[in-house]
Design a protein around this motif. Structure first.
Motif, short mmCIF file in Angstrom:
data_model
loop_
_atom_site.label_atom_id
_atom_site.label_comp_id
_atom_site.label_asym_id
_atom_site.label_seq_id
_atom_site.Cartn_x
_atom_site.Cartn_y
_atom_site.Cartn_z
N HIS A 181 -1.29 -9.94 0.84
CA HIS A 181 -0.93 -8.50 1.02
C HIS A 181 -1.02 -9.33 -0.90
O HIS A 181 -1.02 -7.57 -1.18
CB HIS A 181 0.36 -8.68 0.48
CG HIS A 181 1.23 -8.66 1.94
ND1 HIS A 181 1.76 -7.87 3.14
CD2 HIS A 181 1.62 -9.96 3.15
CE1 HIS A 181 1.94 -7.94 3.87
NE2 HIS A 181 2.18 -9.22 3.69
N TYR A 182 -1.49 -10.16 -1.17
CA TYR A 182 -1.57 -9.49 -2.87
C TYR A 182 -2.45 -10.48 -3.28
O TYR A 182 -3.11 -11.94 -3.45
CB TYR A 182 -0.71 -10.30 -3.25
CG TYR A 182 -0.40 -10.34 -5.44
CD1 TYR A 182 0.17 -9.74 -5.99
CD2 TYR A 182 -0.18 -11.85 -5.44
CE1 TYR A 182 -0.01 -9.82 -7.88
CE2 TYR A 182 -0.77 -11.84 -6.80
CZ TYR A 182 -0.20 -10.79 -7.26
OH TYR A 182 -0.41 -11.25 -9.48
N THR A 270 5.90 -8.44 3.33
CA THR A 270 5.61 -7.17 2.37
C THR A 270 6.07 -7.70 1.49
O THR A 270 5.82 -7.75 -0.27
CB THR A 270 5.68 -6.50 3.23
OG1 THR A 270 4.41 -6.39 4.37
CG2 THR A 270 4.81 -5.52 2.19
N GLU A 271 7.57 -6.88 1.16
CA GLU A 271 7.94 -7.28 -0.03
C GLU A 271 8.23 -8.32 -0.90
O GLU A 271 7.92 -9.02 -2.38
CB GLU A 271 9.63 -6.72 0.09
CG GLU A 271 10.36 -6.45 -0.85
CD GLU A 271 11.96 -6.30 -0.12
OE1 GLU A 271 13.06 -5.54 -1.66
OE2 GLU A 271 11.92 -5.81 1.00
N LEU A 274 4.35 -8.78 -3.11
CA LEU A 274 3.77 -7.81 -3.86
C LEU A 274 3.47 -8.14 -4.84
O LEU A 274 3.11 -7.52 -5.49
CB LEU A 274 4.96 -6.87 -3.39
CG LEU A 274 4.72 -5.80 -2.06
CD1 LEU A 274 5.38 -4.75 -2.02
CD2 LEU A 274 3.37 -5.45 -1.76
N LYS A 275 3.99 -9.14 -5.72
CA LYS A 275 3.76 -9.40 -7.08
C LYS A 275 3.55 -10.67 -7.50
O LYS A 275 3.63 -11.25 -8.35
CB LYS A 275 5.88 -9.66 -7.80
CG LYS A 275 6.23 -7.60 -8.11
CD LYS A 275 6.93 -7.76 -8.75
CE LYS A 275 7.30 -6.08 -8.95
NZ LYS A 275 8.50 -5.46 -9.65
#
Length: 306
Positions: A181-182, A270-271, A274-275
């Motif tokens: 994802h990142y 996912t959540e 993200l960062k």
């Protein structure tokens, strides 16, 4: 134990590799040796290590464990930090002595985490020259590089190698459910490496081990996700026999994830991903050994022009 081909080398390596860093963490050296030999006795033939792990303790312990006929049962990999030829050559020889061997199967340039690491490695009298000389002398068989910071730096390393008409035999990178994802190595580096038939060494399947703190994936799910990618080997740290047995079981019971299983797992992560909160090796210098110990790189020098 399932085995896979290590890219263009054609070598057969176990689906899981034994991480070298954790081998230097046990209070009792005998426990470290038992973990290594138990892994080998159960079919693990890929041994990971590094010149700087635990101030050399990891290599020393692995060297002792590989006596009594164990050395010829494994594909032995270690890494060096030296960016200039002299420093790199010294570290290669130190690793050989600690590991009690006259050859290392795969030697890698460790922690390529800055663009300057690329420049210095390929500069005249740079670290790659030491690796090529060691290969010619029969001290090492294959050459690779590692890094955990940014896919863009890995891509620069591969691009620079191509400009020098050189192809790495292996590349090591974080491959896990959150990397997808990142700032993703999976999406950006993996296709390029596969195009050149470079062996893929997956690491940080559990985020060392912060991904587990997110409570979005189990240890076995993390391992199986990395195994479901076109990895040659998934390197995992085992600081006890209990954790080793978990990894062995995960390898033996592995079945590639279906598209639906991958989608469900990625949706679940996912959540949290993200960062980069659970991939601290990308977002902080906490894991950057050469940031904390720049002397490992060798003498500072002016920037090179590629």
């Amino acid at each position: 134990m399932p085995y896979r081909k290590l890219g263009r080398t054609g070598e057969k390596v176990s689906l899981i590799g034994l991480g070298g860093f954790h081998i230097g963490k046990q209070a009792d050296e005998k426990e470290s040796i038992e973990i290594i030999r138990t892994a080998i006795d159960n079919g693990v033939n890929f041994m990971d290590n590094c010149w700087d792990y635990n101030e050399g303790k990891s290599e020393v312990r692995m060297g002792k464990a590989l006596q009594d006929g164990y050395r010829n049962k494994v594909f032995l990999m270690t890494k060096i930090d030296g960016r200039d030829r002299k420093t790199a050559a010294k570290q290669i020889d130190e690793s050989l002595r600690r590991l009690k061997t006259d050859r290392i199967d795969l030697m890698q340039i460790h922690e390529v985490i800055r663009l300057s690491d690329v420049e210095k490695s390929f500069a005249p009298a740079g670290g790659l020259e030491a690796l090529l000389a060691a290969k010619q002398a029969g001290k090492i068989r294959y050459i690779g590089f590692t890094g955990h910071k940014s896919p863009s730096i890995h891509l620069k390393m591969l691009e620079t190698a191509a400009k020098h008409e050189f192809v790495f035999d292996a590349v090591q990178m974080p491959l896990n459910v959150m990397d997808a994802h990142y700032d993703s190595f999976e999406k950006n580096v993996l296709p390029v490496a596969l195009k050149h038939n470079i062996g893929i060494l997956g690491m940080k399947s559990m985020g060392s081990p912060y991904i587990l703190e997110s409570n979005t994936a189990s240890p076995v799910e993390c391992l199986h996700y990395a195994m479901s990618l076109p990895t040659s080997v998934v390197i995992t740290g085992c600081d006890s026999l209990v954790i080793l047995k978990q990894a062995l079981k995960a390898a033996r019971e592995f079945r590639p994830f279906t598209e639906q299983q991958v989608a469900a797992l990625l949706s679940r992560t996912t959540e949290a991903a993200l960062k980069g909160k659970y991939e601290r090796y990308k977002t902080s210098d906490y894991f950057d050994g050469t940031h904390h110990h720049p002397e490992w790189l060798g003498p500072a020098r002016e920037k090179s022009v590629l």
